[in-house]
Enzyme design. Structure first.
Site, PDB file in Angstrom:
ATOM      1  N   GLU A   1      -5.174  -8.956   4.994  1.00  0.00           N
ATOM      2  CA  GLU A   1      -5.551  -8.147   6.138  1.00  0.00           C
ATOM      3  C   GLU A   1      -6.583  -7.149   5.631  1.00  0.00           C
ATOM      4  O   GLU A   1      -6.227  -6.174   4.949  1.00  0.00           O
ATOM      5  CB  GLU A   1      -4.336  -7.385   6.700  1.00  0.00           C
ATOM      6  CG  GLU A   1      -4.693  -6.634   7.965  1.00  0.00           C
ATOM      7  CD  GLU A   1      -3.884  -5.368   8.187  1.00  0.00           C
ATOM      8  OE1 GLU A   1      -3.829  -4.911   9.325  1.00  0.00           O
ATOM      9  OE2 GLU A   1      -3.322  -4.821   7.222  1.00  0.00           O
TER      10      GLU A   1
ATOM     11  N   ASP B   1       1.901   6.637   0.385  1.00  0.00           N
ATOM     12  CA  ASP B   1       1.104   5.622  -0.323  1.00  0.00           C
ATOM     13  C   ASP B   1       1.549   5.488  -1.767  1.00  0.00           C
ATOM     14  O   ASP B   1       1.777   6.493  -2.456  1.00  0.00           O
ATOM     15  CB  ASP B   1      -0.380   6.029  -0.327  1.00  0.00           C
ATOM     16  CG  ASP B   1      -1.135   5.392   0.814  1.00  0.00           C
ATOM     17  OD1 ASP B   1      -0.621   5.460   1.948  1.00  0.00           O
ATOM     18  OD2 ASP B   1      -2.222   4.833   0.571  1.00  0.00           O
TER      19      ASP B   1
ATOM     20  N   GLN C   1       5.411   6.848   5.519  1.00  0.00           N
ATOM     21  CA  GLN C   1       4.935   5.751   4.668  1.00  0.00           C
ATOM     22  C   GLN C   1       4.074   6.290   3.520  1.00  0.00           C
ATOM     23  O   GLN C   1       2.846   6.139   3.523  1.00  0.00           O
ATOM     24  CB  GLN C   1       4.115   4.752   5.490  1.00  0.00           C
ATOM     25  CG  GLN C   1       4.952   3.947   6.468  1.00  0.00           C
ATOM     26  CD  GLN C   1       4.114   3.186   7.489  1.00  0.00           C
ATOM     27  OE1 GLN C   1       3.124   3.715   7.992  1.00  0.00           O
ATOM     28  NE2 GLN C   1       4.507   1.974   7.808  1.00  0.00           N
TER      29      GLN C   1
ATOM     30  N   ARG D   1       0.830 -12.654   3.112  1.00  0.00           N
ATOM     31  CA  ARG D   1      -0.138 -11.996   3.975  1.00  0.00           C
ATOM     32  C   ARG D   1      -0.125 -10.558   3.459  1.00  0.00           C
ATOM     33  O   ARG D   1       0.862  -9.840   3.593  1.00  0.00           O
ATOM     34  CB  ARG D   1       0.306 -12.084   5.430  1.00  0.00           C
ATOM     35  CG  ARG D   1      -0.611 -11.362   6.435  1.00  0.00           C
ATOM     36  CD  ARG D   1      -0.147  -9.969   6.683  1.00  0.00           C
ATOM     37  NE  ARG D   1      -0.853  -9.285   7.751  1.00  0.00           N
ATOM     38  CZ  ARG D   1      -0.743  -7.983   7.965  1.00  0.00           C
ATOM     39  NH1 ARG D   1       0.035  -7.234   7.219  1.00  0.00           N
ATOM     40  NH2 ARG D   1      -1.391  -7.417   8.955  1.00  0.00           N
TER      41      ARG D   1
ATOM     42  N   HIS E   1       0.241  -8.924  15.865  1.00  0.00           N
ATOM     43  CA  HIS E   1       1.279  -7.955  16.234  1.00  0.00           C
ATOM     44  C   HIS E   1       0.720  -6.547  16.411  1.00  0.00           C
ATOM     45  O   HIS E   1       1.432  -5.652  16.850  1.00  0.00           O
ATOM     46  CB  HIS E   1       2.359  -7.945  15.154  1.00  0.00           C
ATOM     47  CG  HIS E   1       1.809  -7.503  13.826  1.00  0.00           C
ATOM     48  ND1 HIS E   1       0.838  -8.214  13.155  1.00  0.00           N
ATOM     49  CD2 HIS E   1       2.068  -6.418  13.069  1.00  0.00           C
ATOM     50  CE1 HIS E   1       0.548  -7.572  12.029  1.00  0.00           C
ATOM     51  NE2 HIS E   1       1.273  -6.482  11.960  1.00  0.00           N
TER      52      HIS E   1
ATOM     53  N   ASP F   1      -0.844  -6.841   3.274  1.00  0.00           N
ATOM     54  CA  ASP F   1      -1.078  -5.776   4.237  1.00  0.00           C
ATOM     55  C   ASP F   1      -2.109  -4.784   3.703  1.00  0.00           C
ATOM     56  O   ASP F   1      -2.072  -4.401   2.531  1.00  0.00           O
ATOM     57  CB  ASP F   1       0.269  -5.055   4.445  1.00  0.00           C
ATOM     58  CG  ASP F   1       0.278  -4.120   5.615  1.00  0.00           C
ATOM     59  OD1 ASP F   1      -0.039  -4.573   6.723  1.00  0.00           O
ATOM     60  OD2 ASP F   1       0.605  -2.938   5.421  1.00  0.00           O
TER      61      ASP F   1
ATOM     62  N   ASN G   1       0.840  -1.195   0.000  1.00  0.00           N
ATOM     63  CA  ASN G   1       0.000   0.000   0.000  1.00  0.00           C
ATOM     64  C   ASN G   1       0.874   1.243   0.000  1.00  0.00           C
ATOM     65  O   ASN G   1       0.502   2.283  -0.530  1.00  0.00           O
ATOM     66  CB  ASN G   1      -0.911   0.021   1.237  1.00  0.00           C
ATOM     67  CG  ASN G   1      -1.704   1.297   1.309  1.00  0.00           C
ATOM     68  OD1 ASN G   1      -2.529   1.554   0.431  1.00  0.00           O
ATOM     69  ND2 ASN G   1      -1.427   2.129   2.296  1.00  0.00           N
TER      70      ASN G   1
END
Ligand code: GLC
Length: 553
Positions: free
Chosen positions: A243, A171, A169, A199, A309, A201, A103
């Site tokens: 997720e 996008d 971060q 997995r 987590h 994110d 992402n």
């Protein structure tokens, strides 16, 4: 359908290389160390490992800020070590899933650096920019209390950039076909190195339209089909475990009505209502959550979990329900996070009460789907609330009573080892529990083993048997002419329940899978079962010769 989709009846174990085992003594876990623990994982009986991000990263968000998708953070080893690791897993029949965080990138990623420096760079359009600060910049932040805005000004680019998560971060502009092609390339790369999937994110944000002018962002679901097709073309068994904390009903859009999109998703709806059930002993909202997320394509699977987590997100509960869970499990504001969740590990959340830990795990293992265990929870590790945000529940694995819990030879581990109080490594560690037949670890090993022998849960259809008390949850799974009952008493008081099975199954013994306490029906075919406080039972309907009766299809 042939039952060879591995993820339908798997047991997944999630861990972070950084905090698992340090072989070279620099204080950080590494692949060499992890490899030395593969026999432990095999012995525990898990069938797949989900590895949190391990790529080069400034690690301001525990590696969820990737600076190079095609490498290994030198602290953890090399690509060569990674291949040794996937090979070691393959030899032991363990599959590997890795985090795919696309992402956003780290702001230190060379793509972002090129994009901000040069408006003509091809990477400029890989991110999401705006000349002016968009009006809605303060809305949609994921980490309230820590993050103020989703748009920040970049001095070099002389423009605002969009970041759904932390400001470091940025996008990715995932609508850009070049970015999508790169995502496929990243998947192809790691598949080639031996992983069985990803997995993924923050999936809802990956597929959401992004931009200053987007007022009502739509999801671009087709992207998911592209990912999925690519995976199966390259590697038939590969999957995406998403997720995606979305509303029931929307989940079918993620799976695809014919299962053509994602293979797996975490069931956040059930997770939150499960904690509500544990906090209040009322199973009804959990039953509702299971019903709401029941229908899914035959090839799709839920990932069921207790803790991960991140914070335990309770955002989907009614305010009153959320309050009830907070007051029971996280009464101190310091135990809560982002105005919606609990940041503690499982064992302290349940006051270290072995009966409730077993109840919680037994329940999780018998929920419709594939269980996902968080490292350290198999020995009941605690948390360190002095660490900021989610780091409190990410401390190093506690292997033994040796210095630093046998995690490292260094005096400076990446995060402090829990070394005082009831959850200190002197009391909670693998080596001691290994030697104690009654330890949580050995209980976990037995329950994992049993869970794998009950494919009805992963593959079958479930229904509820009403026993007139909301504190007791009775689920029945049926698959291929076999059936299993899973019973959980959420209450701290003993409860006696009576029920009859379906007409075609009467009168019939219920064979206890975990102890010798079987249940015989009375003359009218009814069973009467006395459950101790927080008691649970796994029963096979009609005896243990079930495999002789299992249907072929
Ligand atoms: C996901 C991860 C979380 C991370 C975030 C940003 O929610 O689970 O740990 O901070 O994405 O990548």
């Amino acid at each position: 359908m042939i039952n060879d989709l591995w993820y339908k009846n798997a047991v997944i174990y999630c861990l972070s290389v950084a905090t698992y085992m340090d072989a070279n003594g620099d204080g950080s876990g590494d692949f060499q160390g992890l490899m030395r623990r593969l026999d432990y994982l095999q012995g525990l009986g898990v069938t797949a490992i989900w590895l949190m991000p391990f790529q080069p990263s400034p690690c301001k968000d525990d590696g969820y800020d990737v600076a190079d998708y095609y490498g290994v953070n030198p602290q953890y080893g090399t690509l060569g070590d990674f291949v040794e690791f996937t090979h070691g897993c393959k030899q032991r029949g363990l599959r590997v899933l890795i985090d795919l965080v696309v992402n956003h990138t780290s702001n230190e990623h060379p793509w972002f650096q090129a994009a901000r420096r040069d408006p003509q760079s091809k990477y400029r359009n890989w991110y999401v920019w705006s000349k002016k600060k968009p009006k809605n910049a303060a809305s949609g932040v994921v980490f309230p209390g820590v993050q103020k805005s989703t748009w920040d000004y970049d001095e070099v680019a002389k423009a605002y950039y969009f970041h759904r998560f932390y400001d470091f971060q940025p996008d990715l502009n995932t609508s850009n076909p070049e970015v999508q092609a790169e995502i496929l390339k990243i998947m192809g790369f790691w598949l080639q190195l031996g992983v069985s999937g990803f997995r993924m994110d923050a999936v809802p944000f990956v597929i959401s339209q992004k931009g200053a002018n987007v007022t009502k962002a739509e999801e671009q679901y087709d992207m998911l089909r592209t990912f999925s097709q690519f995976l199966t073309w390259r590697e038939g068994e590969a999957i995406i475990l998403a997720e995606a904390n979305v509303l029931p009903g929307t989940d079918m859009k993620y799976f695809g009505s014919a299962g053509e999109r994602l293979q797996m998703m975490f069931n956040f709806e059930v997770n939150q209502h499960l904690f509500y059930a544990l906090a209040t002993s009322d199973s009804r909202p959990l039953v509702k959550a299971m019903r709401l997320t029941k229908s899914r394509p035959a090839t799709a699977q839920w990932g069921q979990f207790l803790r991960n987590h991140d914070e335990l997100d309770l955002g989907r509960l009614e305010p009153k329900q959320r309050k009830a869970v907070f007051s029971k499990f996280a009464p101190d504001p310091d135990m809560q996070l982002y105005q919606r969740g609990i940041r503690r590990r499982l064992a302290p959340t349940l006051q270290g009460d072995r009966r409730r830990l077993e109840l919680a795990y037994s329940l999780m293992m018998t929920l419709p789907g594939t269980p996902v265990i968080r490292y350290g929870d198999e020995i009941g590790m605690g948390d360190n609330l002095a660490l900021p945000e989610r780091n409190c529940a990410r401390t190093p694995m506690q292997w033994s009573t040796e210095p630093q819990a046998g995690f490292t030879k260094s005096d400076h581990p990446v995060l402090p080892v829990i070394s005082d109080g009831p959850y200190g490594f002197q009391h909670v560690n693998v080596a001691d529990q290994r030697r104690d037949p009654n330890s949580l670890l050995n209980w976990m090993e037995r329950i994992v083993r049993m869970r794998k022998e009950v494919p009805e849960i992963g593959w079958g259809d479930f229904s509820f048997i009403s026993v007139g008390t909301p504190e007791v949850l009775v689920m029945q799974y049926s698959w291929r002419n076999n059936s299993v009952l899973c019973i959980h008493n959420l209450s701290g008081e003993p409860r006696e329940i009576r029920f009859a099975l379906q007409a075609e199954e009467m009168p019939c013994i219920l064979a206890n899978l975990l102890s010798n306490d079987h249940s015989q029906p009375d003359s009218s075919g009814r069973h009467s079962i006395l459950l101790e406080p927080y008691g649970y039972r796994w029963f096979r309907v009609c005896g243990l010769d079930y495999l002789l009766k299992r249907a072929e299809i």
